[in-house]
Design a protein around this motif. Structure first.
Motif, PDB file in Angstrom:
ATOM      1  N   TRP A  45      -6.347  -6.356  -4.575  1.00 47.84           N
ATOM      2  CA  TRP A  45      -7.401  -6.476  -3.568  1.00 47.84           C
ATOM      3  C   TRP A  45      -8.245  -7.733  -3.807  1.00 47.84           C
TER       4      TRP A  45
ATOM      5  N   GLN B  85       0.193  -3.821  -8.851  1.00 42.82           N
ATOM      6  CA  GLN B  85      -0.129  -2.391  -8.792  1.00 42.82           C
ATOM      7  C   GLN B  85       0.741  -1.566  -9.739  1.00 42.82           C
TER       8      GLN B  85
ATOM      9  N   GLY C  58      -5.769   4.879  -8.421  1.00 40.76           N
ATOM     10  CA  GLY C  58      -5.544   3.453  -8.224  1.00 40.76           C
ATOM     11  C   GLY C  58      -6.286   2.690  -9.298  1.00 40.76           C
TER      12      GLY C  58
ATOM     13  N   PRO D 170     -13.491   4.858  -2.983  1.00 42.17           N
ATOM     14  CA  PRO D 170     -13.346   3.599  -3.716  1.00 42.17           C
ATOM     15  C   PRO D 170     -14.387   3.422  -4.815  1.00 42.17           C
TER      16      PRO D 170
ATOM     17  N   GLN E 253     -13.713  -1.962  -5.101  1.00 40.61           N
ATOM     18  CA  GLN E 253     -12.957  -2.350  -3.910  1.00 40.61           C
ATOM     19  C   GLN E 253     -13.885  -3.126  -2.985  1.00 40.61           C
TER      20      GLN E 253
ATOM     21  N   ARG F  89     -20.107   2.653  -3.174  1.00 40.07           N
ATOM     22  CA  ARG F  89     -19.011   2.768  -4.147  1.00 40.07           C
ATOM     23  C   ARG F  89     -19.445   3.708  -5.279  1.00 40.07           C
TER      24      ARG F  89
ATOM     25  N   SER G 190      -9.581   1.009  -8.925  1.00 43.90           N
ATOM     26  CA  SER G 190      -9.792   0.660  -7.526  1.00 43.90           C
ATOM     27  C   SER G 190     -10.509   1.795  -6.807  1.00 43.90           C
TER      28      SER G 190
ATOM     29  N   SER H 230       0.835  -1.211   0.000  1.00 41.61           N
ATOM     30  CA  SER H 230       0.000   0.000   0.000  1.00 41.61           C
ATOM     31  C   SER H 230       0.868   1.257   0.000  1.00 41.61           C
TER      32      SER H 230
ATOM     33  N   ASP I 140      -0.358  -0.575 -13.337  1.00 39.64           N
ATOM     34  CA  ASP I 140      -1.224   0.581 -13.573  1.00 39.64           C
ATOM     35  C   ASP I 140      -0.510   1.685 -14.347  1.00 39.64           C
TER      36      ASP I 140
ATOM     37  N   LYS J 145      -2.158 -11.291  -1.080  1.00 44.89           N
ATOM     38  CA  LYS J 145      -2.022  -9.903  -1.541  1.00 44.89           C
ATOM     39  C   LYS J 145      -0.553  -9.518  -1.651  1.00 44.89           C
TER      40      LYS J 145
ATOM     41  N   ILE K  30      -4.167  -2.348  -8.863  1.00 46.82           N
ATOM     42  CA  ILE K  30      -4.443  -2.327  -7.426  1.00 46.82           C
ATOM     43  C   ILE K  30      -5.732  -3.089  -7.134  1.00 46.82           C
ATOM     44  N   GLN K  31      -6.726  -2.908  -8.001  1.00 41.91           N
ATOM     45  CA  GLN K  31      -7.984  -3.622  -7.801  1.00 41.91           C
ATOM     46  C   GLN K  31      -7.767  -5.133  -7.862  1.00 41.91           C
TER      47      GLN K  31
END
Length: 302
Positions: free
Chosen positions: A229, A256, A221, A185, A188, A199, A272, A72, A259, A249, A225-226
């Motif tokens: 998760w 990530q 994000g 978010p 997420q 959301r 995300s 993160s 991206d 994770k 990143i999604q």
């Protein structure tokens, strides 16, 4: 809402709109400025836990902290957005007042705001920490109108029952042409259990802030990143273990960084999270305009 005043050991304020008089108590010197008639929290609950958090938030130290930063890290987009925000506020004459909603901890990438000598930071959350000046529910911010030059609401709007009411309160407490910065978010999974409600797509988030002029908005994000998760929650579901999910994770932390290879239109469709950076205005963004606003990968190109 009128300015707070001290009467008989309690803080008191008047709501000019409803003519109600609000009386607030204090716990260990911290004002508890919650309208319990309109909140998911009860006064007895807040009193019982002495205004502490309803959610257990682990403290990370040593190796755990390093691993947490690996999965993160501060988002590069957030850093850029916050620096732009600070530069805008530096153009104001004299110090600028900044209100941080959900400021129980220093948010991702917000250090430039807290550390700037010309920014006066005021912060509240629904629980007591060293970073907050008072406890309040953002559906009814117990402060006078047109008080702040900027409001920051980061990773909060998913945790409130009525996001539109919170945004209306943000508009109310901002000075004319005041700035707002929000991150919320989109794709997420549920976090913070019973206190997670909503959301937003990028377009839905922009329409939520329809009483604001858009300065910038987009993905915060992306799909990488999604994906990270999603792997976490897939593993914890299969093995009924939060610990196994976190290990999965960590094994996919590299996703990530993909991206950086994804164009903005595709990132917005699979983000995300999303952000909105805007300025208070008297003009309301209309329903037909939100269709033209969409810039995702499924837009018709001409």
């Amino acid at each position: 809402m009128s300015p707070l005043r001290l009467e008989g050991g309690k803080l008191v304020a008047n709501d000019s709109g409803s003519e109600r008089v609000f009386e607030y108590r204090m716990i260990d010197g911290v004002p508890i400025l919650i309208d319990f008639e309109q909140s998911v929290f009860t006064e007895s609950e807040i009193t019982c836990r002495k205004a502490g958090s309803a959610i257990v938030r682990p403290e990370y130290t040593g190796l755990q902290r390093s691993l947490k930063r690996m999965v993160s890290p501060a988002k590069s987009g957030t850093r850029v957005n916050i620096l732009n925000l600070v530069r805008h506020l530096e153009n104001n004459d004299g110090p600028s007042k900044v209100l941080i909603i959900g400021g129980g901890s220093v948010g991702n990438g917000l250090e430039p705001v807290y550390n700037h000598p010309r920014l006066e930071v005021y912060s509240f959350d629904v629980y007591v920490t060293p970073y907050v000046q008072f406890v309040a529910d953002a559906h009814r911010i117990p402060l006078p109108a047109e008080t702040f030059d900027c409001v920051i609401v980061q990773a909060v709007l998913e945790h409130v029952l009525q996001p539109s009411e919170v945004v209306a309160e943000i508009w109310r407490v901002l000075k004319p042409s005041g700035l707002v910065y929000a991150e919320t978010p989109f794709m997420q999974q549920v976090h913070e259990g019973a206190f997670d409600f909503t959301r937003f797509t990028e377009s839905g988030h922009r329409y939520l802030f329809r009483q604001f002029e858009r300065l910038d908005s987009g993905a915060n994000g992306g799909p990488g990143i999604q994906f990270m998760w999603a792997v976490d929650y897939l593993a914890r579901g299969l093995f009924r273990s939060r610990k196994v999910g976190k290990m999965a994770k960590l094994a996919c932390f590299w996703a990530q960084y993909l991206d950086h290879l994804i164009p903005a239109p595709y990132a917005e469709d699979g983000a995300s999270g999303v952000f909105f950076y805007g300025r208070k205005t008297q003009r309301v963004f209309s329903p037909p305009e939100i269709i033209a606003h969409y810039r995702g990968a499924q837009a018709t190109r001409r």
